[in-house]
Write a protein that holds these residues in place. Sequence first.
Motif, PDB file in Angstrom:
ATOM      1  N   ASN A  48       0.689  -1.279   0.046  1.00 51.12           N
ATOM      2  CA  ASN A  48      -0.014  -0.310   0.049  1.00 51.12           C
ATOM      3  C   ASN A  48       0.652   1.118  -0.125  1.00 51.12           C
ATOM      4  O   ASN A  48       0.564   2.219  -0.635  1.00 51.12           O
ATOM      5  CB  ASN A  48      -1.058  -0.121   1.183  1.00 51.12           C
ATOM      6  N   THR A  49       1.887   1.183   0.580  1.00 53.49           N
ATOM      7  CA  THR A  49       2.938   2.298   0.885  1.00 53.49           C
ATOM      8  C   THR A  49       3.593   2.495  -0.580  1.00 53.49           C
ATOM      9  O   THR A  49       3.662   3.490  -1.224  1.00 53.49           O
ATOM     10  CB  THR A  49       4.067   2.097   1.947  1.00 53.49           C
ATOM     11  N   ILE A  50       4.055   1.352  -0.904  1.00 56.95           N
ATOM     12  CA  ILE A  50       4.842   1.460  -2.323  1.00 56.95           C
ATOM     13  C   ILE A  50       4.190   1.860  -3.393  1.00 56.95           C
ATOM     14  O   ILE A  50       4.557   2.567  -4.353  1.00 56.95           O
ATOM     15  CB  ILE A  50       5.258  -0.209  -2.728  1.00 56.95           C
ATOM     16  N   ASN A  51       2.811   1.435  -3.334  1.00 53.80           N
ATOM     17  CA  ASN A  51       2.201   2.094  -4.627  1.00 53.80           C
ATOM     18  C   ASN A  51       1.952   3.665  -4.699  1.00 53.80           C
ATOM     19  O   ASN A  51       1.324   3.969  -5.814  1.00 53.80           O
ATOM     20  CB  ASN A  51       0.613   1.222  -4.513  1.00 53.80           C
ATOM     21  N   GLN A  52       1.989   4.211  -3.677  1.00 50.28           N
ATOM     22  CA  GLN A  52       2.074   5.728  -3.641  1.00 50.28           C
ATOM     23  C   GLN A  52       3.471   6.170  -4.358  1.00 50.28           C
ATOM     24  O   GLN A  52       3.468   7.464  -4.667  1.00 50.28           O
ATOM     25  CB  GLN A  52       1.943   6.389  -2.302  1.00 50.28           C
ATOM     26  N   GLN A  53       4.289   5.331  -4.394  1.00 54.15           N
ATOM     27  CA  GLN A  53       5.677   6.058  -4.864  1.00 54.15           C
ATOM     28  C   GLN A  53       6.228   5.472  -6.195  1.00 54.15           C
ATOM     29  O   GLN A  53       5.623   4.683  -6.990  1.00 54.15           O
ATOM     30  CB  GLN A  53       6.889   5.284  -4.072  1.00 54.15           C
ATOM     31  N   ASP A  54       7.337   6.019  -6.704  1.00 55.78           N
ATOM     32  CA  ASP A  54       7.919   5.689  -7.789  1.00 55.78           C
ATOM     33  C   ASP A  54       8.252   3.977  -7.912  1.00 55.78           C
ATOM     34  O   ASP A  54       8.381   3.769  -8.916  1.00 55.78           O
ATOM     35  CB  ASP A  54       9.429   6.323  -8.207  1.00 55.78           C
ATOM     36  N   GLU A  55       8.465   3.821  -6.660  1.00 52.29           N
ATOM     37  CA  GLU A  55       8.998   2.163  -6.603  1.00 52.29           C
ATOM     38  C   GLU A  55       7.570   1.245  -6.870  1.00 52.29           C
ATOM     39  O   GLU A  55       7.890  -0.235  -6.561  1.00 52.29           O
ATOM     40  CB  GLU A  55       9.403   1.947  -5.498  1.00 52.29           C
ATOM     41  N   LYS A  56       6.412   1.708  -7.391  1.00 54.37           N
ATOM     42  CA  LYS A  56       5.337   1.050  -7.693  1.00 54.37           C
ATOM     43  C   LYS A  56       5.748  -0.690  -8.048  1.00 54.37           C
ATOM     44  O   LYS A  56       4.830  -1.569  -7.882  1.00 54.37           O
ATOM     45  CB  LYS A  56       4.366   1.512  -8.756  1.00 54.37           C
ATOM     46  N   GLY A  57       6.522  -0.587  -9.116  1.00 52.24           N
ATOM     47  CA  GLY A  57       6.852  -1.888  -9.574  1.00 52.24           C
ATOM     48  C   GLY A  57       6.893  -3.082  -8.754  1.00 52.24           C
ATOM     49  O   GLY A  57       6.807  -4.426  -8.896  1.00 52.24           O
ATOM     50  N   LEU A 114      14.999  -7.054  -9.513  1.00 52.06           N
ATOM     51  CA  LEU A 114      14.494  -6.006  -8.934  1.00 52.06           C
ATOM     52  C   LEU A 114      14.831  -4.760  -9.848  1.00 52.06           C
ATOM     53  O   LEU A 114      13.930  -3.865 -10.293  1.00 52.06           O
ATOM     54  CB  LEU A 114      15.279  -5.853  -7.728  1.00 52.06           C
ATOM     55  N   THR A 115      16.103  -4.642 -10.489  1.00 53.34           N
ATOM     56  CA  THR A 115      16.332  -3.710 -11.390  1.00 53.34           C
ATOM     57  C   THR A 115      15.493  -3.641 -12.602  1.00 53.34           C
ATOM     58  O   THR A 115      15.113  -2.380 -12.871  1.00 53.34           O
ATOM     59  CB  THR A 115      18.030  -3.693 -11.689  1.00 53.34           C
ATOM     60  N   GLY A 116      15.400  -4.782 -13.146  1.00 54.13           N
ATOM     61  CA  GLY A 116      14.349  -4.767 -14.348  1.00 54.13           C
ATOM     62  C   GLY A 116      12.932  -4.378 -13.858  1.00 54.13           C
ATOM     63  O   GLY A 116      12.504  -3.926 -14.600  1.00 54.13           O
ATOM     64  N   ILE A 117      12.695  -4.977 -12.860  1.00 52.68           N
ATOM     65  CA  ILE A 117      11.381  -4.670 -12.446  1.00 52.68           C
ATOM     66  C   ILE A 117      11.049  -3.100 -12.318  1.00 52.68           C
ATOM     67  O   ILE A 117      10.055  -2.557 -12.897  1.00 52.68           O
ATOM     68  CB  ILE A 117      10.667  -5.300 -11.082  1.00 52.68           C
ATOM     69  N   MET A 118      12.045  -2.554 -11.480  1.00 52.06           N
ATOM     70  CA  MET A 118      11.720  -1.126 -11.327  1.00 52.06           C
ATOM     71  C   MET A 118      11.979  -0.266 -12.491  1.00 52.06           C
ATOM     72  O   MET A 118      11.251   0.778 -12.682  1.00 52.06           O
ATOM     73  CB  MET A 118      13.164  -0.546 -10.453  1.00 52.06           C
ATOM     74  N   ARG A 119      12.546  -0.669 -13.560  1.00 50.99           N
ATOM     75  CA  ARG A 119      12.651   0.045 -14.708  1.00 50.99           C
ATOM     76  C   ARG A 119      11.495  -0.292 -15.581  1.00 50.99           C
ATOM     77  O   ARG A 119      11.033   0.660 -16.207  1.00 50.99           O
ATOM     78  CB  ARG A 119      14.101  -0.517 -15.455  1.00 50.99           C
ATOM     79  N   LYS A 165       7.646   0.898 -13.614  1.00 49.85           N
ATOM     80  CA  LYS A 165       7.739   2.042 -12.952  1.00 49.85           C
ATOM     81  C   LYS A 165       6.429   2.853 -12.887  1.00 49.85           C
ATOM     82  O   LYS A 165       6.093   3.028 -11.817  1.00 49.85           O
ATOM     83  CB  LYS A 165       8.732   3.095 -13.679  1.00 49.85           C
ATOM     84  N   LYS A 166       5.814   2.779 -13.810  1.00 52.75           N
ATOM     85  CA  LYS A 166       4.622   3.637 -14.001  1.00 52.75           C
ATOM     86  C   LYS A 166       3.186   2.584 -13.664  1.00 52.75           C
ATOM     87  O   LYS A 166       2.054   3.179 -13.805  1.00 52.75           O
ATOM     88  CB  LYS A 166       4.455   4.468 -15.257  1.00 52.75           C
ATOM     89  N   ASP A 167       3.592   1.549 -13.760  1.00 52.16           N
ATOM     90  CA  ASP A 167       2.344   0.575 -13.801  1.00 52.16           C
ATOM     91  C   ASP A 167       1.938   0.341 -12.333  1.00 52.16           C
ATOM     92  O   ASP A 167       2.374   0.109 -11.464  1.00 52.16           O
ATOM     93  CB  ASP A 167       2.896  -0.897 -14.466  1.00 52.16           C
ATOM     94  N   ASP A 168       0.454   0.454 -12.428  1.00 59.05           N
ATOM     95  CA  ASP A 168      -0.184   0.172 -11.186  1.00 59.05           C
ATOM     96  C   ASP A 168      -1.068  -1.053 -11.164  1.00 59.05           C
ATOM     97  O   ASP A 168      -1.813  -1.293 -12.077  1.00 59.05           O
ATOM     98  CB  ASP A 168      -1.425   1.328 -10.967  1.00 59.05           C
ATOM     99  N   LEU A 169      -0.790  -2.179 -10.474  1.00 60.77           N
ATOM    100  CA  LEU A 169      -1.111  -3.463 -10.544  1.00 60.77           C
ATOM    101  C   LEU A 169      -2.663  -3.582 -10.420  1.00 60.77           C
ATOM    102  O   LEU A 169      -3.266  -4.448 -11.190  1.00 60.77           O
ATOM    103  CB  LEU A 169      -0.622  -4.513  -9.318  1.00 60.77           C
ATOM    104  N   SER A 170      -3.313  -2.544  -9.855  1.00 62.61           N
ATOM    105  CA  SER A 170      -4.609  -2.574  -9.740  1.00 62.61           C
ATOM    106  C   SER A 170      -5.473  -2.357 -11.087  1.00 62.61           C
ATOM    107  O   SER A 170      -6.432  -2.823 -11.299  1.00 62.61           O
ATOM    108  CB  SER A 170      -5.230  -1.581  -8.820  1.00 62.61           C
ATOM    109  N   THR A 171      -4.688  -1.807 -11.930  1.00 67.67           N
ATOM    110  CA  THR A 171      -5.348  -1.708 -13.210  1.00 67.67           C
ATOM    111  C   THR A 171      -5.138  -2.687 -14.264  1.00 67.67           C
ATOM    112  O   THR A 171      -5.606  -2.900 -15.279  1.00 67.67           O
ATOM    113  CB  THR A 171      -4.584  -0.418 -14.263  1.00 67.67           C
ATOM    114  N   TYR A 172      -4.641  -4.048 -13.717  1.00 69.52           N
ATOM    115  CA  TYR A 172      -4.701  -5.305 -14.419  1.00 69.52           C
ATOM    116  C   TYR A 172      -5.480  -6.083 -14.378  1.00 69.52           C
ATOM    117  O   TYR A 172      -5.820  -6.989 -14.921  1.00 69.52           O
ATOM    118  CB  TYR A 172      -3.278  -5.953 -13.968  1.00 69.52           C
TER     119      TYR A 172
END
Length: 445
Positions: free
Chosen positions: A243-252, A292-297, A300-307
Amino acid sequence: MRSLIRLLPGLILFCMVLTGVHARSKVLRPSKDDFYTPPPGFENEKPGAILKSRTLPHNSLAVASVFRQNLESVYQILYRTSDGLGAPVATVTTLFVPYGADPLKLVSYQAAEDSSAIDCAPSYTYQSGSSFSDAFIQAEPLFMASYFRRGWSVSVPDYEGPKALFGVGAMAGKATLDGIRAVLSSCSFTKIDPMADVQMWGYSGGSIPTGWATELHPSYAPELNIVGAVLGGVVVSPNGTMNTINQQDEKGLVFPFYRGLANQYPDMAAYLDSVIKPEKRKDYDRVNDLCLTGIMREYKKDDLSTYFSEPDYVNHPTVKKALEENVMGQLDTPTIPLFMLHMEFDKLAPFSEVKELYSRWCDGGASIQFNIDASSAHTTHLLLGAPDALLFMESRFDKKPIQKGCSTTGKSLSKIDSHSLSALGSLLWNAWVGLNGIRLGAKNP
Ligand SMILES: *[C@@H]1O[C@H](CO)[C@@H](O)[C@H](O)[C@H]1NC(C)=O
């Protein structure tokens, strides 16, 4: 994690240019390497039993997969453990032995893998010649240099097991404890004393296995002589953290969490499969191939809830159960003396949950030194807190009296005392020694 992740690639590139990068040897990925396949009947072995072992080149541990660390020896052990639902599985731990090692001192270091891909296991990514896929964990050997220079051996378990169960607490905790059991019974080829004192370390993603291991220890592996553990940037619950991550750039980072849990719970996986939007299917599946690095890259802008076509998928009984089962703090109070470090405004792992866990454990009689920083980045405190954590581990190995009960201290760059400052200096110096390929060990020139 952000600041470090952003800084590291630049820093590492700079060092590469400075020192000149050697040609890479190829290392087999876990998904292609037979060593990871257990022999038939392994299920009947005891937890922690050694199933296979091998010796790697003495300089196969590398920072960022290229800076070889000069150690005396490196071993890998395939051992029996259990997944989060109790099914027998086999996983690997890698043991790094410095020059002049003290056979009575072992650190179990849980890397912050943060991925639901089997090929991101540290037994692979820590090796020279692996692909550069994870800036964070592939930089962690920089910390280990300080252990090596004290003569401590370090074992790094693949605590997510063969199904890459990121976020599954019981898998992580048991694999950590069974990994320690395996190393302590490896004396015939590693010279590690079966009676060695053991400590554990885990930051961020690595706090999951370490925290669960401390809670499982009294019931699951009471025979292990674990004299201390360091837990930092503590991920108490997957849901709170997501829930915290989803507010950040680290959403991935939400993606591997979900996939890791789904890899363990077939009913949750089946449910999510039934509500995934067809156009998102490919991206959803690709997560299980990325570190991790690939996921973050890439996310980045993806929100899992839109999936998902179902907006309230988080509260579906199968998902809810998986999220609830993997919250730290539901088992025994740790009896191992703990050093915890966390930032008050941590933007990834919420402080409120850690404070609650700390209070619960303290009420239950735990001995904890809690080091709190008033800043907000997830990793800066690692640099400030690591020296104190190291001093804690040193005093535990030296059998100094335990500070009974709980206490908190604040830490910030402006208030850092000379003791921690010199420890920080030596930490950076040791990292530099390691980067330059100088022998890492207790009797260093
Ligand atoms: C997880 O967080 C979501 C969003 O706040 C909430 O709706 C859900 O009930 C939480 N689930 C659990 C198991 O805590």
